[in-house]
Design a protein around this motif. Structure first.
Motif, PDB file in Angstrom:
ATOM      1  N   ILE A 223      -3.944 -28.829 -69.273  1.00 21.64           N
ATOM      2  CA  ILE A 223      -4.473 -27.461 -69.353  1.00 21.64           C
ATOM      3  C   ILE A 223      -5.552 -27.330 -68.281  1.00 21.64           C
ATOM      4  N   LEU A 227      -7.988 -22.117 -67.478  1.00 22.15           N
ATOM      5  CA  LEU A 227      -7.446 -21.692 -68.773  1.00 22.15           C
ATOM      6  C   LEU A 227      -8.372 -22.089 -69.914  1.00 22.15           C
ATOM      7  N   TYR A 230     -10.778 -19.454 -69.917  1.00 21.60           N
ATOM      8  CA  TYR A 230     -10.168 -18.251 -70.486  1.00 21.60           C
ATOM      9  C   TYR A 230     -10.249 -18.285 -72.013  1.00 21.60           C
ATOM     10  N   SER A 257      -6.248 -24.291 -77.901  1.00 24.10           N
ATOM     11  CA  SER A 257      -5.817 -25.160 -76.798  1.00 24.10           C
ATOM     12  C   SER A 257      -4.687 -26.085 -77.230  1.00 24.10           C
ATOM     13  N   THR A 273       0.270 -22.442 -69.560  1.00 24.83           N
ATOM     14  CA  THR A 273       0.127 -21.210 -68.796  1.00 24.83           C
ATOM     15  C   THR A 273      -0.650 -20.187 -69.629  1.00 24.83           C
ATOM     16  N   GLU A 274      -1.050 -19.115 -68.977  1.00 23.70           N
ATOM     17  CA  GLU A 274      -1.747 -18.040 -69.683  1.00 23.70           C
ATOM     18  C   GLU A 274      -0.881 -17.464 -70.802  1.00 23.70           C
ATOM     19  N   ILE A 277      -1.160 -19.272 -74.110  1.00 21.22           N
ATOM     20  CA  ILE A 277      -2.371 -18.918 -74.863  1.00 21.22           C
ATOM     21  C   ILE A 277      -2.218 -17.557 -75.525  1.00 21.22           C
ATOM     22  N   SER A 315      -7.996 -12.176 -67.438  1.00 20.43           N
ATOM     23  CA  SER A 315      -7.191 -13.393 -67.386  1.00 20.43           C
ATOM     24  C   SER A 315      -7.508 -14.160 -66.114  1.00 20.43           C
TER      25      SER A 315
END
Length: 319
Positions: A223, A227, A230, A257, A273-274, A277, A315
């Motif tokens: 990760i 992120l 984020y 996470s 990836t975004e 999440i 983001s």
């Protein structure tokens, strides 16, 4: 992470999803998120109306995953000692002997209608969930590995129930609802239960050693720092929102996470990836926040507020 490991986990989870879908028809997304939770070594709370398949899902998972399965039907007279065990005095040698509880030799526990037992009994199970051990008369007893709890509670029939305290709700990795099936799925369910037992066709896909290996692989998913930031921004936004009295805890941030890592692995990737999440954020966090009285009175849901937070927090790709 080795590419073959990623592919092996992907293949296994696809096969598990297909098997469980023989019993839970038309709910692939729910099955997928429950599998993510197991890969992330977390517990699941199924909060839904009666009869939609909460118990069937747990039974099907137990058979398909090769896990030792046990079901506890919670009622007001279930005691903490029924869960964690108790000591019995042996007069022959003047010592106390530990008698294991229902969870001591179980990998997958279905805590059915957890809100229908006393707060003391709830606390005994929830402590075991957190510590992965039980302590009786000062002696700690390790629970099997893996150890996963799928708890259910119904949204109707509140008489005689004990609502889980907010701090204990935080022990569940996700809170999910199965929901009613669509019409085509309902027809398939009715037809499938006329002449055959859907459980009879279930195949065991993995065993407990394979599950442990998949859980270890989940932790090794990469990760990126952007992120992680984020996730921290999303969590901070929940604590600053005027409609939220109590925001997402650090435990909740870690849960996001881990669940995102499981999402990535189940899609054949060794990196988050975004979208991973965003796809799990509400399921992981909605039960962890406490809405203000004003927001509740206005009919605003935790899901609504978290959805707005996802929309408003920048983001990594837009910074």
């Amino acid at each position: 992470m080795h590419e073959r490991t990623v592919q092996a986990v992907y293949n296994a989870t696809q096969a598990i999803n297909e098997e469980v879908s023989k019993v839970i028809i038309g709910k692939e997304d729910v099955i997928r998120k429950v599998l993510m939770s197991i890969l992330a070594n977390g517990h699941i709370l199924l909060d839904d109306v009666p009869g939609v398949g909460k118990t069937s899902l747990a039974v099907a998972l137990g058979r398909t995953l090769g896990m030792k399965y046990n079901r506890i039907q919670f009622t007001p007279d279930v005691l903490p000692s029924d869960i964690v065990g108790f000591s019995v005095f042996n007069k022959d040698n003047n010592t106390f002997v530990y008698m294991p509880g229902v969870i001591n030799s179980t990998n997958l526990v279905l805590a059915d209608e957890i809100n229908r037992t006393s707060s003391r009994t709830q606390a005994a199970l929830l402590e075991a969930m957190e510590e992965k051990q039980v302590t009786v008369d000062g002696q700690a007893h390790k629970l099997p590995d893996p150890f996963i709890v799928i708890a259910t509670q119904n949204q109707v029939g509140a008489a005689g129930t004990q609502v889980l305290p907010h701090a204990q709700m935080d022990r569940f990795l996700v809170k999910l609802a199965i929901g009613y099936p669509d019409k085509d799925s309902e027809i398939a369910i009715i037809q499938g239960r006329q002449t055959a037992d859907p459980y009879a066709s279930l195949r065991q896909i993995v065993d407990t050693e394979a599950i442990q290996a998949m859980q270890a692989a989940t932790l090794r998913v990469t990760i990126a720092e952007s992120l992680v930031r984020y996730i921290a921004d999303l969590v901070a936004a929940s604590r600053e929102n005027q409609n939220i009295e109590l925001g997402i805890s650090p435990r909740g941030a870690i849960a996001v996470s881990h669940m995102a890592k499981a999402s990535a692995l189940m899609q054949g990737r060794d990196y988050v990836t975004e979208d991973d999440i965003r796809g799990i954020f509400i399921d992981v966090c909605a039960h962890r926040i406490l809405m203000t009285q004003k927001a509740r009175a206005a009919g605003t849901s935790a899901q609504d507020i978290l959805g707005l937070i996802l929309d408003n927090v920048k983001s990594p790709g837009s910074i």
